[in-house]
Design a protein around this motif. Structure first.
Motif, PDB file in Angstrom:
ATOM      1  N   LEU A 111       0.872  -1.179   0.000  1.00 26.56           N
ATOM      2  CA  LEU A 111       0.000   0.000   0.000  1.00 26.56           C
ATOM      3  C   LEU A 111       0.909   1.229   0.000  1.00 26.56           C
ATOM      4  N   LEU A 112       0.898   1.959  -1.101  1.00 28.03           N
ATOM      5  CA  LEU A 112       1.762   3.123  -1.262  1.00 28.03           C
ATOM      6  C   LEU A 112       1.032   4.395  -0.847  1.00 28.03           C
ATOM      7  N   LEU A 113       1.687   5.223  -0.038  1.00 26.18           N
ATOM      8  CA  LEU A 113       1.134   6.508   0.391  1.00 26.18           C
ATOM      9  C   LEU A 113       1.832   7.636  -0.354  1.00 26.18           C
ATOM     10  N   ILE A 114       1.043   8.520  -0.973  1.00 22.62           N
ATOM     11  CA  ILE A 114       1.602   9.673  -1.694  1.00 22.62           C
ATOM     12  C   ILE A 114       1.003  10.935  -1.092  1.00 22.62           C
ATOM     13  N   ASP A 156       8.408  10.024  -0.084  1.00 22.81           N
ATOM     14  CA  ASP A 156       8.531  11.481  -0.216  1.00 22.81           C
ATOM     15  C   ASP A 156       8.710  11.832  -1.692  1.00 22.81           C
ATOM     16  N   SER A 157       7.830  12.656  -2.225  1.00 17.78           N
ATOM     17  CA  SER A 157       7.950  13.086  -3.623  1.00 17.78           C
ATOM     18  C   SER A 157       9.198  13.937  -3.815  1.00 17.78           C
ATOM     19  N   ASP A 191      -2.070  16.663  -3.647  1.00 18.49           N
ATOM     20  CA  ASP A 191      -1.169  16.420  -4.778  1.00 18.49           C
ATOM     21  C   ASP A 191      -0.948  14.933  -4.996  1.00 18.49           C
ATOM     22  N   GLY A 192      -0.922  14.185  -3.899  1.00 13.37           N
ATOM     23  CA  GLY A 192      -0.747  12.736  -4.007  1.00 13.37           C
ATOM     24  C   GLY A 192      -1.883  12.080  -4.758  1.00 13.37           C
TER      25      GLY A 192
END
Length: 414
Positions: free
Chosen positions: A204-207, A234-235, A276-277
């Motif tokens: 599960l990816l968090l952006i 972190d972007s 933004d994510g």
């Protein structure tokens, strides 16, 4: 007097001032700050103010500068300003600075003004330029044992002294987004992306959102990592990730995520994107459908105009950009670039959302930064989606109603 307790790795240096007769009026706080280290997302200082009742107990939350970078000038004294309205129940206002991270700073020349009709009245602050032999009447709250506060004459804006705040020897505790045991860097498209992994199970990816970091999800990771292998990312140019001089676009950041997942040997990943994510997740789902199993997006927009973002939000952003230009902030400054990104991107054609194959939960707060009609447009255009509007809250729903938000996300991913 009691200044607000600032929890976590924050502390406050403040001076209480009686303002009972100015209740309901606007105040203006000014101060000079010199950064001895480069400003970072997790290391900064801002002006702050807290209203106190007659017992010296804090009323509501501390007010801060919305954006430390808006006033920041590298290698120069930066002129910070903070304004607001005095609470109608306040007897005192505690004004000063709030500090985070492990940097060192000089501060000088505080001034407090009250708008009284057409007149702007200065409210005297004691030792406002730190010229006395002691720090009194300034007080510190929640300060680390390794933080040093001292009066110094090695750097000052005016007079012969300033306050030196030295956090360089503070050992910051491991937190989400700053966890040496869980964190790693990966080379992706010419930059180094920082990520942390928690838990086991399906990925599960968090952006995260604009000018933030994975730490934004600090109220989600514990709950989510009980059932999933949660990957906080972190972007580029945000959090601990590095940047380059490429023009910032959501397409670029979506390509970063795609390459990152390739290098992690991951496909069919669940994704939670906030602000933004969410924009990044939508583009990833369109361009690389094989990477996304299910997608939950919060506070997402397809473009920026009067139908998708409330005008007051863009007004604030434009004012911040104007202030940064006035202060000589470089157009290469990441904080500046991220604000321009918000004003000019994304540029997603609603009809292109039909390319998204993943089941999608489209979420927003009832009082979010975008009209509910725009959120409904996104949900209508994604083939296999459903919409969820959190009543009584706003863009910060993951933080403000974390239990309800987490349950909605977990129920959707199951």
């Amino acid at each position: 007097m009691i200044c607000s307790k600032i929890y976590g790795q924050y502390f406050m240096v403040c001076q209480p001032v009686e303002i009972e007769k100015h209740q309901g009026k606007n105040f203006f706080l000014e101060g000079k700050i010199f950064y001895n280290d480069e400003i970072k997302n997790n290391s900064w200082v801002v002006l702050s103010a807290l209203f106190l009742d007659e017992k010296g107990t804090g009323i509501k939350n501390t007010i801060y500068n919305d954006d430390a970078g808006a006033y920041y000038k590298q290698g120069e004294w930066s002129s910070y300003q903070l304004n607001g309205k005095i609470d109608k129940k306040a007897k005192y206002i505690a004004v000063g600075i709030t500090v985070a991270g492990s940097g060192s700073y000089h501060v000088d020349d505080f001034k407090l003004f009250i708008q009284d009709g057409k007149n702007k009245i200065e409210i005297p602050l004691r030792n406002a330029g730190f010229e006395d032999i002691s720090l009194a009447p300034w007080q510190s709250q929640n300060i680390d044992k390794d933080t040093k506060l001292s009066l110094t004459n090695d750097k000052y804006f005016s007079g012969k002294k300033s306050l030196f705040v030295d956090n360089s020897n503070v050992n910051t505790t491991s937190t989400i987004g700053n966890n040496k045991k869980a964190g790693k860097f990966m080379d992706v498209n010419g930059v180094k992306l920082y990520y942390e992994v928690y838990g086991q199970g399906e990925p599960l990816l968090l952006i995260h959102g604009n000018n933030a970091s994975m730490a934004s999800f600090d109220r989600q990771i514990d709950a989510l990592s009980k059932k999933y292998m949660v990957i906080g990312l972190d972007s580029r140019g945000q959090g601990r990730s590095t940047s380059d001089n490429k023009k910032l676009t959501y397409e670029l950041m979506a390509d970063d995520v795609n390459t990152f997942l390739d290098k992690m040997n991951l496909k069919n990943v669940n994704i939670l994107g906030w602000s933004d994510g969410g924009n990044i997740a939508v583009i990833l789902g369109m361009e690389h459908p094989d990477k996304v199993k299910k997608m939950a997006i919060m506070g997402t927009v397809l473009y920026n105009n009067e139908t998708s973002v409330f005008p007051d939000i863009n007004k604030i952003l434009n004012e911040q950009v104007k202030e940064m230009k006035k202060n000589g902030v470089s157009e290469n400054d990441m904080n500046y670039r991220l604000k321009i990104l918000l004003l000019t991107e994304p540029n997603i054609n609603p009809d292109s959302l039909k390319k998204i194959k993943a089941p999608t939960l489209v979420m927003a707060g009832e009082h979010d930064v975008m009209p509910e009609k725009h959120t409904k447009l996104i949900a209508d255009k994604i083939p296999n989606s459903k919409i969820l509007i959190f009543k009584g809250t706003d863009h910060e729903a993951p933080s403000k109603i974390s239990e309800k938000f987490n349950k909605a996300v977990l129920d959707f991913f199951e």
